[in-house]
Design an enzyme around this catalytic site. Structure first.
Site, PDB file in Angstrom:
ATOM      1  N   CYS A  86       0.936  -1.095   0.029  1.00  0.00           N
ATOM      2  CA  CYS A  86       0.082  -0.091   0.097  1.00  0.00           C
ATOM      3  C   CYS A  86       1.016   1.200   0.007  1.00  0.00           C
ATOM      4  O   CYS A  86       1.580   1.580  -0.786  1.00  0.00           O
ATOM      5  CB  CYS A  86      -1.010   0.013   1.247  1.00  0.00           C
ATOM      6  SG  CYS A  86      -2.228   1.014   1.106  1.00  0.00           S
ATOM      7  N   HIS A 203      -3.375  -5.849   1.222  1.00  0.00           N
ATOM      8  CA  HIS A 203      -2.662  -6.075   2.427  1.00  0.00           C
ATOM      9  C   HIS A 203      -2.530  -7.501   3.027  1.00  0.00           C
ATOM     10  O   HIS A 203      -3.439  -7.987   3.624  1.00  0.00           O
ATOM     11  CB  HIS A 203      -3.440  -5.173   3.509  1.00  0.00           C
ATOM     12  CG  HIS A 203      -3.107  -3.848   3.629  1.00  0.00           C
ATOM     13  ND1 HIS A 203      -2.294  -3.107   4.032  1.00  0.00           N
ATOM     14  CD2 HIS A 203      -3.906  -2.841   2.871  1.00  0.00           C
ATOM     15  CE1 HIS A 203      -2.289  -1.726   3.860  1.00  0.00           C
ATOM     16  NE2 HIS A 203      -3.372  -1.494   3.068  1.00  0.00           N
ATOM     17  N   GLU A 205      -0.573  -8.750   5.050  1.00  0.00           N
ATOM     18  CA  GLU A 205      -0.343  -8.786   6.621  1.00  0.00           C
ATOM     19  C   GLU A 205      -1.645  -8.345   7.227  1.00  0.00           C
ATOM     20  O   GLU A 205      -1.456  -8.753   8.356  1.00  0.00           O
ATOM     21  CB  GLU A 205       0.478  -7.592   6.926  1.00  0.00           C
ATOM     22  CG  GLU A 205       0.038  -6.302   7.070  1.00  0.00           C
ATOM     23  CD  GLU A 205      -0.179  -5.648   5.812  1.00  0.00           C
ATOM     24  OE1 GLU A 205      -0.687  -4.338   5.928  1.00  0.00           O
ATOM     25  OE2 GLU A 205      -0.349  -6.200   4.601  1.00  0.00           O
TER      26      GLU A 205
END
Length: 235
Positions: A86, A203, A205
């Site tokens: 991002c 994302h 994560e």
């Protein structure tokens, strides 16, 4: 493998990345402040999401001048695996480590949703063992995620197979409806010529455990472990 998560003033995905590596991968990881200049103790770098330096001027434009970025550049040039997520993707494009730019979403609105992306390149450390065509379900949260490159750059990326992730529907089809931000060619992530530096808007994560909505992101983060083992076996 020892991971570094580079933290800038305004980062908000740094602790997400930290927990994904600690709890999802069980690997040693350290938050590294933007003033750090020695990254020699790390095996791979993650530049997380957020709003580095408040996204003043434009996303990633100030972070590219942070002291740590010279060390990030040297790490990348030495072949070390770097993942920009991002805002991290935006920083890498601003720093010239990845081609193209991330513009305001076509909707002119902040987009926060779960999307499907297709793996189109399995030759990076972050997609090792993910067969081309693999579909991942990952979350997005961005206002400036529309990937743009001039025609010559876009043609080169496609020709060289450097589009790593592409927005698709649940069946893997590239459609306008599957594109959450208007990115050219539905591009969600790209890599550098060598393939060791990858940037993506979704994302991984934030998708490392089914308890938080999904664990497909762990397949991206864990791929670098396989790449590390492969590199060690060749040395």
């Amino acid at each position: 493998m020892r991971f570094a998560v580079i933290t800038f003033p305004g980062s908000n995905g740094d602790h997400d990345a930290l927990m994904a590596i600690q709890m999802g991968l069980g690997q040693p990881v350290e938050l590294v402040w933007h003033t750090e200049t020695d990254l020699s103790r790390f095996d791979c770098l993650i530049i997380p999401g957020g709003f580095s330096y408040g996204d003043y001027l434009r996303a990633g434009a100030i972070a590219r001048f942070a002291p740590v970025m010279e060390s990030v550049r040297a790490f990348a040039e030495a072949g070390g695996p770097v993942l920009g997520i991002c805002n991290g993707f935006q920083i890498l494009t601003e720093a010239g480590l990845l081609p193209g730019a991330l513009l305001r979403n076509a909707s002119l609105s902040f987009e926060c949703a779960w999307v499907h992306v297709r793996v189109d390149n399995d030759r990076t450390p972050w997609t090792r063992a993910l067969a081309p065509g693999t579909i991942l379900r990952l979350p997005i949260a961005h206002g400036e995620g529309r990937y743009y490159a001039d025609d010559a750059t876009l043609e080169r990326l496609e020709r060289e197979g450097r589009v790593v992730f592409r927005y698709v529907d649940a069946d893997g089809r590239v459609t306008p409806e599957a594109n959450p931000n208007g990115s050219l060619n539905n591009i969600a992530g790209v890599c550098n010529e060598r393939g060791n530096v990858v940037g993506l808007m979704p994302h991984p994560e934030r998708a490392y455990d089914r308890l938080i909505g999904g664990d497909d992101g762990l397949r991206v983060l864990s791929a670098v472990l396989r790449a590390g083992v492969a590199a060690a076996s060749r040395s």
